[in-house]
Design a protein around this motif. Sequence first.
Motif, short mmCIF file in Angstrom:
data_model
loop_
_atom_site.label_atom_id
_atom_site.label_comp_id
_atom_site.label_asym_id
_atom_site.label_seq_id
_atom_site.Cartn_x
_atom_site.Cartn_y
_atom_site.Cartn_z
N PRO A 31 0.81 -1.22 -0.11
CA PRO A 31 -0.12 0.05 0.24
C PRO A 31 0.71 1.26 0.07
N ILE A 32 2.05 1.20 0.62
CA ILE A 32 2.80 2.51 0.71
C ILE A 32 3.88 2.43 -0.34
N ALA A 135 0.52 8.09 8.27
CA ALA A 135 0.51 8.08 9.72
C ALA A 135 -0.62 7.20 10.30
N ALA A 136 -1.59 7.32 9.59
CA ALA A 136 -2.94 6.13 9.91
C ALA A 136 -3.33 5.76 8.48
N ASN A 138 -5.86 6.79 6.87
CA ASN A 138 -6.90 8.09 7.21
C ASN A 138 -6.91 8.79 5.80
N TRP A 144 -9.15 15.30 1.12
CA TRP A 144 -9.47 16.86 1.19
C TRP A 144 -8.48 17.52 0.25
N MET B 47 -15.58 12.85 3.61
CA MET B 47 -14.34 12.86 2.70
C MET B 47 -14.69 13.60 1.49
N ILE B 48 -15.71 14.39 1.29
CA ILE B 48 -16.31 15.18 0.11
C ILE B 48 -16.14 14.15 -1.07
N ARG B 49 -16.75 13.16 -1.00
CA ARG B 49 -16.85 12.39 -2.02
C ARG B 49 -18.35 11.45 -1.89
N VAL B 215 -9.14 2.59 14.04
CA VAL B 215 -8.38 3.80 14.17
C VAL B 215 -8.65 4.30 15.56
N GLU B 223 -2.73 -0.94 7.58
CA GLU B 223 -2.75 -1.13 6.24
C GLU B 223 -1.53 -0.38 5.76
N THR B 224 -0.85 0.62 6.34
CA THR B 224 0.32 1.25 5.64
C THR B 224 1.62 0.35 5.92
N GLU B 225 1.55 -0.44 7.12
CA GLU B 225 2.82 -1.04 7.28
C GLU B 225 2.62 -2.49 7.00
N ILE B 227 -0.21 -4.15 5.56
CA ILE B 227 -1.00 -4.52 4.34
C ILE B 227 -2.22 -4.81 5.16
N ILE B 298 -11.68 8.30 11.24
CA ILE B 298 -11.29 8.88 10.41
C ILE B 298 -10.61 10.40 10.96
N SER B 299 -10.81 10.69 12.09
CA SER B 299 -10.19 11.98 12.86
C SER B 299 -8.99 11.65 13.35
N TYR B 300 -8.33 10.71 13.40
CA TYR B 300 -7.14 10.54 14.16
C TYR B 300 -6.22 9.66 13.40
N ALA B 301 -4.96 9.80 13.88
CA ALA B 301 -3.86 9.08 13.13
C ALA B 301 -3.60 7.78 14.09
N ARG B 302 -2.97 6.57 13.41
CA ARG B 302 -2.82 5.38 14.17
C ARG B 302 -1.58 5.60 15.18
N LEU B 303 -1.98 5.04 16.37
CA LEU B 303 -0.84 5.05 17.34
C LEU B 303 0.38 4.01 17.10
#
Lengths: 380, 337
Positions: A31-32, A135-136, A138, A144, B47-49, B215, B223-225, B227, B298-303
């Motif tokens: 994904p990244i 970072a998430a 997200n 946006w 997300m404006i879609r 999240v 997902e970013t790390e 998959i 959708i408001s926060y980053a992952r810890l």
Amino acid sequence: MTTPIKRYSPFGEIEEVGEGLFRLNVGPQHPISGQGRFIVLTDGERVFDIEVDIGYSHRGIEKILEYKTFVQGIVPVERMVMLDTSNILMGYVGAIEKVMDIEPPPRANYIRTIIMEMNRIVSHLYALGLLSESAAWNPAVFLWTTADREPFLDLLEMLTGARWSYSFFVPGGVRADIPRGFIERLKATLDWFEKRIEVYEEAWIYNELFRMRTEGMGVVSRQNAIEWGLAGPNLRASGVPYDTRKNEPYAAYGELDFKIVTHTAGDSYARGWARVEEMKVSIDIIRQAIDNMPDGPVRVRMPPRPKPGEALFRVETGRGEMNVYIVSDGKEKPYRIKISPASFRNFYTIEMLPKTQEILLADVPVLIYSFDPWFLDADR
Amino acid sequence: MIDALISFVNENLGVLFVIAIFPGLAFILGFVIFAVWYQRKYLARLMIRMGPVHCGGRMGWLQLIADAMKLVAKELIFPRAANKTLFLFASVVLPVIPAAMIALIPFAPGLIIYDAAGVSLLVFFAISTLFPVVSVIRGWAANNKFTIIGAFRNIYLDIAGEIPVFLASVGVMIWAGTYDLNEIVLKQASMWFIVPQFLGFIVFFIGFLAMIEKVPFDIPTAETELIYGPNTEYSGAMFLNMMEADYINLLAWTLLMITLYFGGYNGPPIFADPVLNGVFWILLKLIIAITIIFTITISYARLRIDQAVKMGWNYLLPLSILNILLTLAMKFYLGGV
């Protein structure tokens, strides 16, 4: 029985880092990863080494340019960074103008400056969206920023006829003058966009969890940033006030008054924040360019072929300083063109970071995207 | 034979309805479909879609059915080095665990799948501890680096989140004086437990986000790390099962939160109306709760995993113990409910 795993130290020596480690292939289908691969040496959470494997999108642009006339070369050069085409093209066109010894008219310089700064905003918006997304998972901020690029792309379409790859700069000026009604629309868009930046800062830049993830992570010290050849907003986030627009002005930058954004922290958060501040500076530059724009022609005639010689042109693209070096043997095609893009140097810093500090697997995507990497640029 | 079956069905019609229709199998699967659709449309608005629009008109309500049919029709791919038995076993068993937890939740007076003889809250937590075990089995059986990292992260996160959640609900047990979820609901007729147990609720809610792996705590499936974390190698219908397990887990823990702190099937105490008490209120609360959860996602980053574990052990655990002491003091001086 496990064999000890080795890596290259920052000084090029082979050193052992431990047993029971394994290598994760992050990419090219991840994904990244984008159009490249990161080989991450890890014990599950701690990361000991990142190897950046570029070359998946190598197209031989430098060689292609040797078979094209100077004007034909505009199209392949733009394909290096589709987000940031006019900044990339400025390097190529500027180098040709230098080797042909022609000077674009002042009005063309101001139009170029406006387009380049709009392109920088578009490019930084994309980088910020990807940083949040790493970072998430997200996608909200990413979508946006994608949506907020549209007014700028519409304006660029009005001016140049295309949303991407404008081919608008030619040796000797720009292709056309500003259309009617463009300046008013641009001013309204800038006013609106200033408010949007405030929304980003409130919703996301000052967000506590985002700061927890990025602050103090991936720190590049001032000394290391200079030694590793870091470029662009990443370099300025480490406290080095180097900006080609200021240090070696081209287009209309020499006549405009703007500040260089620097931060001292040098971490991922500073790199993200530097981009937000640079967008504000870009708005400022566009406003000054609109107010000070002189009248006159926008293009001078280009000689069919240059005198034998060579020229080096530096340009500040969205990802940092790019150098274009042209050698001409007096024919209508260049003898050799060497392009030294910014992303290549930024990738080198990504390789060096895990050797100087402890990072975790979860930090890897944030680390990579805080440098705004662009494989197509590095591969050429 | 058939006569015996028909007479069995006729005699046990109520029980079969509860198990198969509501709040049993059909409701759980229906919720999964609704939640995925609702998440897509609601998050798309933020997300404006548009979200899904092609299948089933503008609202895209058929999209989930289409996706499920596509996944079921696909080939099941087993990695060559995987332990195929355990790989398949985990994908079949994982959705069953949170579904078994839902069996203990009362949906209306008397509407409960399995009444665990006065200890249903303890049984709920006992079943929930199986989830990380099966999660590790799925990660290990796939024999992939990403899945095994995700599986171990799942253990770290579940231990860091489940102990504060359990200790927070001990506060509710002490305050209500019972282990039984139905009794706990009945005791909230005059006042929801979020008022006397506010500190406990905060601890519970943060731990709850870790338990449902959304999240900012979707660390195992980051997902970013990774998959898709432990689920990376699953395909087709097995992947569908994993998606279901995630959403059934969300449903089970959200229902527990509503039951413990928001009065379960009771209406708001000021409008206590015996006609409306029951299924309507618990479903309304469920929709409000998942709306809030999706907004958080959708408001926060992952810890990072170390930050999440530190939060669990350094802050949530002491706070939950403090909450137990406060509850004991309140019970001693005020007399409880």
